[in-house]
Structures are given as structure tokens and as C-alpha cells.
Design an enzyme around this catalytic site. Structure first.
Site, PDB file in Angstrom:
ATOM      1  N   LYS A   1      43.405  29.482  72.840  1.00  0.00           N
ATOM      2  CA  LYS A   1      44.741  29.956  73.243  1.00  0.00           C
ATOM      3  C   LYS A   1      45.760  29.197  72.399  1.00  0.00           C
ATOM      4  O   LYS A   1      46.108  28.059  72.693  1.00  0.00           O
ATOM      5  CB  LYS A   1      44.940  29.656  74.738  1.00  0.00           C
ATOM      6  CG  LYS A   1      45.873  30.577  75.483  1.00  0.00           C
ATOM      7  CD  LYS A   1      47.289  30.621  74.945  1.00  0.00           C
ATOM      8  CE  LYS A   1      48.077  29.386  75.230  1.00  0.00           C
ATOM      9  NZ  LYS A   1      49.385  29.349  74.534  1.00  0.00           N
TER      10      LYS A   1
ATOM     11  N   GLU B   1      45.049  15.524  73.301  1.00  0.00           N
ATOM     12  CA  GLU B   1      45.720  14.952  72.124  1.00  0.00           C
ATOM     13  C   GLU B   1      47.206  15.205  72.317  1.00  0.00           C
ATOM     14  O   GLU B   1      47.653  16.358  72.239  1.00  0.00           O
ATOM     15  CB  GLU B   1      45.242  15.642  70.844  1.00  0.00           C
ATOM     16  CG  GLU B   1      43.785  15.421  70.498  1.00  0.00           C
ATOM     17  CD  GLU B   1      43.521  14.035  69.938  1.00  0.00           C
ATOM     18  OE1 GLU B   1      44.479  13.300  69.661  1.00  0.00           O
ATOM     19  OE2 GLU B   1      42.339  13.699  69.795  1.00  0.00           O
TER      20      GLU B   1
ATOM     21  N   GLU C   1      59.798  11.103  71.958  1.00  0.00           N
ATOM     22  CA  GLU C   1      59.386  11.854  70.779  1.00  0.00           C
ATOM     23  C   GLU C   1      60.430  12.926  70.480  1.00  0.00           C
ATOM     24  O   GLU C   1      60.737  13.757  71.332  1.00  0.00           O
ATOM     25  CB  GLU C   1      58.030  12.502  71.058  1.00  0.00           C
ATOM     26  CG  GLU C   1      57.475  13.232  69.866  1.00  0.00           C
ATOM     27  CD  GLU C   1      56.127  13.875  70.168  1.00  0.00           C
ATOM     28  OE1 GLU C   1      56.025  14.600  71.169  1.00  0.00           O
ATOM     29  OE2 GLU C   1      55.188  13.663  69.381  1.00  0.00           O
TER      30      GLU C   1
HETATM   31  P1  NAD Z   1      53.426  22.180  74.214  1.00  0.00           P
HETATM   32  O1  NAD Z   1      52.848  21.128  75.079  1.00  0.00           O
HETATM   33  O2  NAD Z   1      54.711  22.790  74.592  1.00  0.00           O
HETATM   34  O3  NAD Z   1      52.406  23.409  74.065  1.00  0.00           O
HETATM   35  C1  NAD Z   1      51.083  23.228  73.591  1.00  0.00           C
HETATM   36  C2  NAD Z   1      50.231  24.390  74.064  1.00  0.00           C
HETATM   37  O4  NAD Z   1      50.132  24.349  75.487  1.00  0.00           O
HETATM   38  C3  NAD Z   1      50.761  25.781  73.727  1.00  0.00           C
HETATM   39  O5  NAD Z   1      49.668  26.604  73.351  1.00  0.00           O
HETATM   40  C4  NAD Z   1      51.348  26.255  75.045  1.00  0.00           C
HETATM   41  O6  NAD Z   1      51.384  27.656  75.194  1.00  0.00           O
HETATM   42  C5  NAD Z   1      50.393  25.647  76.044  1.00  0.00           C
HETATM   43  N1  NAD Z   1      50.909  25.444  77.395  1.00  0.00           N
HETATM   44  C6  NAD Z   1      52.197  25.292  77.791  1.00  0.00           C
HETATM   45  N2  NAD Z   1      52.256  25.080  79.117  1.00  0.00           N
HETATM   46  C7  NAD Z   1      50.982  25.059  79.566  1.00  0.00           C
HETATM   47  C8  NAD Z   1      50.385  24.819  80.840  1.00  0.00           C
HETATM   48  N3  NAD Z   1      51.109  24.555  81.908  1.00  0.00           N
HETATM   49  N4  NAD Z   1      49.047  24.849  80.926  1.00  0.00           N
HETATM   50  C9  NAD Z   1      48.283  25.084  79.846  1.00  0.00           C
HETATM   51  N5  NAD Z   1      48.787  25.303  78.612  1.00  0.00           N
HETATM   52  C10 NAD Z   1      50.124  25.289  78.474  1.00  0.00           C
HETATM   53  O7  NAD Z   1      53.472  21.523  72.762  1.00  0.00           O
HETATM   54  P2  NAD Z   1      54.119  22.154  71.441  1.00  0.00           P
HETATM   55  O8  NAD Z   1      55.596  22.104  71.603  1.00  0.00           O
HETATM   56  O9  NAD Z   1      53.445  23.436  71.116  1.00  0.00           O
HETATM   57  O10 NAD Z   1      53.665  21.075  70.335  1.00  0.00           O
HETATM   58  C11 NAD Z   1      54.339  19.901  70.084  1.00  0.00           C
HETATM   59  C12 NAD Z   1      53.699  18.730  70.793  1.00  0.00           C
HETATM   60  O11 NAD Z   1      52.329  18.616  70.413  1.00  0.00           O
HETATM   61  C13 NAD Z   1      54.308  17.394  70.441  1.00  0.00           C
HETATM   62  O12 NAD Z   1      54.498  16.633  71.605  1.00  0.00           O
HETATM   63  C14 NAD Z   1      53.265  16.738  69.543  1.00  0.00           C
HETATM   64  O13 NAD Z   1      53.298  15.333  69.530  1.00  0.00           O
HETATM   65  C15 NAD Z   1      52.014  17.250  70.122  1.00  0.00           C
HETATM   66  N6  NAD Z   1      50.920  17.173  69.149  1.00  0.00           N
HETATM   67  C16 NAD Z   1      49.948  16.228  69.322  1.00  0.00           C
HETATM   68  C17 NAD Z   1      48.921  16.103  68.395  1.00  0.00           C
HETATM   69  C18 NAD Z   1      47.825  15.096  68.576  1.00  0.00           C
HETATM   70  O14 NAD Z   1      46.768  15.286  67.986  1.00  0.00           O
HETATM   71  N7  NAD Z   1      48.005  14.043  69.348  1.00  0.00           N
HETATM   72  C19 NAD Z   1      48.894  16.941  67.282  1.00  0.00           C
HETATM   73  C20 NAD Z   1      49.908  17.878  67.123  1.00  0.00           C
HETATM   74  C21 NAD Z   1      50.916  17.992  68.075  1.00  0.00           C
END
Ligand code: NAD
Length: 489
Positions: free
Chosen positions: A184, A260, A393
């Protein structure tokens, strides 16, 4: 346009079939131009349910989980077909992610495609069984064999910033380990995941149901994947806030969660370092992909007596790095992914000003850029480590410079964060560098510019940056269960 993207929009992949979404389609947008690139299938709750059912059946009713040689073959086919379509994939990545094209030779595309080899090789070379020998318990002797087996159905939920890197760093090892997957992806980058559907069905022997891809504009589809009792494990990359919700929800079915999450990593510059060089390098790295990298060192801790010199060096670098067109080979700072993300970054810049910080360089949208979600590479000085922009962040091209009073203070400040994802240490005395490395609580560390990113190097976070490790053997073993079998000897 692009042969991987049908004009009607990319489909879902469910049970080996490319199918439309139950909620129609949603647009994917070029963040550099704000133009609609095209459409992706918008999965409904019913589509998600069907995808989980297909993954469950493929795990329970086929030999996939018991045939590592076949899995290695399939993963190499996936790698090869991605290589055969690399220019179309590159075009999609630059357009949909706003990724500077230069990064597609590395972690934005070619790196993770090549890393499928590592997953395939592991499927073949891994020791699936270990003989623990015999042991006596209450007068009875048994031979014990430790087996490693696939966890089962894996739900993979991914963000938009490095979609191929993160999709493939989950898909590769999860499949190599013998699991079936429902992927997803983030609503902002559906195509990077969806195009895998056609490549898998047309160019690989991956059996129906082993990989399912559900693009959706609805975050609730991800939430439903976490809730589903037929799913054995969630591998999630995204924000710490969402990760917390995923973990809480997964607790209802006690499924394994591999998280992650976010970061606010520190670059620690010691007083015997080449301070100007360290500051310039750190400033450059924060501007890469407009700061949309979880592991970037967005806090620079510098000796108080060298604070002005460090700010001057970092400012000089950032001034030369204009945010611009990601299709140009010289661009390293492209757009932010969306208007919402740009507003979030701008809100943080307002907070920095309100808390008394000085914007030394940048601080907003580039002059004259009427289209595209650009923010100039920005340097903030004059704030302590407790300031909001040093703690939270931002996920934009923003570096905060904070003074420290010696090595012990630098360690304290580096750890004064809810996160523990990555960091760097700059210095010349190896004993002092080693003490600082040992003192910092993060999952990866770079010393004097060393690069930790590689297929065999586990990556992940301490503290609120996550649970578990992606990539490397550790990243493969996240997707394995342990079964101990004892028989009379
Ligand atoms: P996000 O948490 O908003 O979304 C990530 C994913 O989760 C998306 O696919 C989204 O549709 C899904 N999602 C949202 N709400 C959900 C829920 N309640 N239950 C299940 N899934 C849900 O993150 P983003 O804005 O897409 O990405 C940026 C973030 O990702 C930053 O905080 C960044 O640090 C982090 N990130 C971490 C790593 C790592 O390896 N540690 C790598 C890349 C990005």
C-alpha cells in the site's frame, strides 16, 4: 507518454490480475509543475479485502514459501524487467516524486533495483535450518533443529519520499523470505508502485496473489490493512505519528510490526575537525531532494567558539544550491512533494522566527517560481537545541546550527531528541571520535563523510525512529519466524 502508464490510469494488482479501483481513479501530480500527470486506480476497502484474501491464499495454498530457488529466480526476473524499463521508470520517478534526476542513478531508482540481487542471493544462500544437536531433559535425549520460516502475509505501507527504495527494500526481502505481500504505497506517489504490477504480471513468474498492489487516495486503506486479522505482519515506513497509530492498531491482533519512522539526526562537529568542510558537506546534504530524507543530518552541532565560522561555511554552500527543476542534471534540490508539505515547512520557518531564530539563507519560496512546491535551501541560526525546529522533523531543506561546549556536551545534545535514526561525527582524533560514536544513540552513523547506505547494511532507528532494521541480513530476518523442532535422539 510512458509505456508503463495506461492513459486510463495505472491499475491495481490483486490476485495476479490488473484491475480497476473500486473508488475510480485519483490524480498523481508533478510537484515541480503542479500539473496532473495522469491517474491511478483508487482502491476501496473491498479491493483491500480482496488483496489480503489473495495474499492469504497464495501463502496458504501454494508452494511459494517452501521454494527459495524459485523465489530467487522470480526476484531476478523482477530486477531484470525493471532494468529493461529503467528509462521509463526514471521518467516516472522524476515527474511523480520530484526527485532530482541525478539521484535516480542511486537510491531513487537504480540502487534499489540492483539491491534485488542481494535479496535473491540471500534466498539461495541463507541457512534455513540449524542443527542444535542433542540435549538431555529429565532423562530424555532429543535432537533439536532450528528452522526459519516465512512470517506469512506481509502488509507493506510506504511513504512518498524514496518510493522505489522503500517499496523494494520491503518487497525484496519479504518475498525472498517466502512471504506474500500486499503493498500500500503513499497517495502522493502511486505510479512508482503501480507500474510494478504490469512488470510482475507480464515479465515474471511470480505466482498470482504473491504480490498485490493497492494504490489509494484513502489513508484508511492502510489502516484497514493493519487491522486485518489475515495479515501476519506490518512493515511500515512513514512518520512517527502514523507509526504510533499503526503499532496501537496492530496490538489488537498482536501482529508483528516493523517500523521505520522519522528522524532529526545530528551532525556532530568536534573542535579538531575541518569545521568549514564539515559544515559545507552537512549543508549540501540537507538540500538533497529538498530535505525529504528521514536520515538527513538536519541539526548541526558545532563548537561554540567556531559557531560563526560554521554558519558562514554552511551559508555559503546553501546560497549556491538553488531549488529548481529536477529534470536538470545539475539540480540536487527539487520541489517538496505537495502544497501541504510546503505549508508545513513554511510553518516551521515561522516558528523559528517566532522563537528568536535568524534565517541566514533562504526562508521561503524562491523568487519568480510561480509553479511547483519549491522552498529555498534554508539555514537557521541563533536557537538552542530545545527550539522547535531543532526538535521536530521538518522534512524540508532546512539546517539548524546549534553550539556545543565540548565532546560530552555534543553527545548530550545529539541524544537530546525523541529520535535516534542517524547522524554524523566529524573530527581527527580517532579516540575522541570513537567516544562520540559510542555515545550517540542512533541506528546509523557516518564518520567524516563515510557512506552507510548499501544493500548489506542494516538501516533503522533507536528510540522513536522505529523498531527493526531494513536491508542487510537483519532486514531479511525481520520477515522470518523461528520454529524449533525436537525429536527423540
Ligand atoms: P505518513 O506517515 O504520513 O504516511 C506513510 C504511509 O502510511 C502512507 O502510505 C499513508 O497512506 C499511510 N497511512 C497514513 N495513515 C495511516 C494509518 N492510520 N494506518 C496505516 N497507514 C496509514 O508519512 P509520509 O508523509 O508519507 O512520509 C514522510 C515520513 O516518512 C517522514 O516522517 C519520514 O521521516 C518518514 N520516513 C522514514 C524512513 C525510515 O526509513 N526511517 C524513510 C523514509 C521516510
Amino acid at each position: 507518454m510512458n509505456s508503463l502508464v495506461p492513459s486510463t490510469g495505472t491499475p491495481l494488482l490483486i490476485g495476479g490480475k490488473l484491475v480497476p479501483g473500486g473508488r475510480g481513479v485519483f490524480a498523481t501530480i508533478d510537484p515541480a509543475t503542479e500539473e496532473v500527470l495522469g491517474y491511478a486506480a483508487d482502491a476501496s476497502a473491498e479491493d483491500l479485502d480482496a488483496a489480503v484474501g489473495a495474499a492469504r491464499a497464495a501463502f496458504d495454498d501454494t508452494g511459494w514459501s517452501r521454494d527459495p530457488a524459485f523465489r530467487a529466480h522470480c526476484l531476478r526476473q523482477l530486477r531484470d524487467t525493471m532494468r529493461d524499463h529503467i528509462e521509463e521508470l526514471r521518467q516516472i520517478t522524476v515527474a511523480e516524486v520530484g526527485a532530482p534526476v541525478v539521484l535516480t542513478s542511486g537510491p531513487q531508482l537504480e540502487g534499489p533495483v540492483n539491491d534485488l540481487s542481494f535479496a535473491a542471493d540471500l534466498a539461495e544462500s541463507y541457512s534455513w535450518e540449524t542443527d542444535l544437536g542433542t540435549a538431555v531433559q529429565m532423562g530424555s535425549t532429543s535432537r533439536r533443529v532450528l528452522r526459519r520460516e516465512a512470517v506469512g502475509v506481509v502488509g507493506a505501507i510506504t511513504p512518498w519520499n524514496f518510493p522505489h527504495q522503500i517499496n523494494l527494500a520491503k518487497l525484496g526481502p519479504a518475498l525472498a523470505a517466502g512471504n506474500t505481500v500486499v503493498l500500500k504505497p503513499a497517495p502522493d506517489t502511486p505510479w512508482c508502485a503501480a507500474v510494478l504490477g504490469a512488470l510482475i504480471t507480464e515479465h515474471t513468474d511470480i505466482p498470482a496473489g504473491v504480490v498485490n498492489i493497492v494504490t489509494s487516495s484513502d489513508h484508511g486503506v492502510g489502516a484497514r490493512l493493519v487491522e486485518d486479522p489475515r495479515v501476519d505482519m506490518i512493515t511500515f515506513t512513514g512518520s512517527t505519528r502514523t507509526g504510533r497509530a499503526v503499532m496501537a492498531s496492530a496490538a489488537q491482533t498482536l501482529k508483528r510490526t516493523f517500523l521505520e519512522l522519522g528522524g532529526k539526526s545530528a551532525a556532530v562537529v568536534l573542535d579538531d575537525a575541518d569545521i568549514a568542510a564539515a559544515a559545507a558537506y552537512t549543508a549540501f546534504s540537507v538540500a538533497v531532494h529538498a530535505g525529504q530524507g528521514c536520515a538527513l543530518t538536519t541539526r548541526m552541532l558545532v563548537p561554540r567558539e567556531s559557531y560563526d565560522a560554521a554558519v558562514t561555511a554552511a551559508a555559503g554552500t546553501l546560497r549556491g544550491l538553488k531549488a529548481g527543476d529536477p529534470t536538470k542534471p545539475g539540480t540536487i534540490c527539487g520541489p517538496l512533494i505537495s502544497a501541504a508539505q510546503r505549508e508545513r515547512v513554511e510553518r516551521y520557518l515561522d516558528i523559528a522566527r517566532a522563537e528568536g531564530g535568524t534565517i541566514v539563507v533562504g526562508g521561503g519560496r524562491p523568487a519568480g517560481a510561480e509553479r511547483g512546491y519549491f522552498v529555498e535551501p534554508t539555514l537557521i541560526s541563533g536557537l538552542p537545541n530545545t527550539a522547535t525546529v531543532a526538535q521536530e522533523e521538518i522534512f524540508g531543506p532546512v539546517l539548524v546550527v546549534v553550539p556545543h561546549d565540548g565532546d560530552a556536551d555534543a553527545i548530550r545534545l545529539a541524544n537530546e531528541s525523541p529520535y535516534g535514526l542517524s547522524g554524523s561525527v566529524w573530527g581527527t582524533d580517532p579516540d575522541r571520535v570513537e567516544r562520540v560514536v559510542a555515545g550517540i544513540r542512533t541506528g546509523t552513523l557516518s564518520v567524516n563523510g563515510g557512506l552507510w547506505y548499501h544493500a548489506d547494511a542494516p538501516f533503522g532507528g533507536y528510540k522513536q525512529s522505529g523498531i527493526g532494521r531494513e536491508m542487510g541480513v537483519a532486514g531479511f530476518e525481520e520477515y522470518l519466524e523461528t520454529k524449533l523442532v525436537a525429536s527423540p535422539a
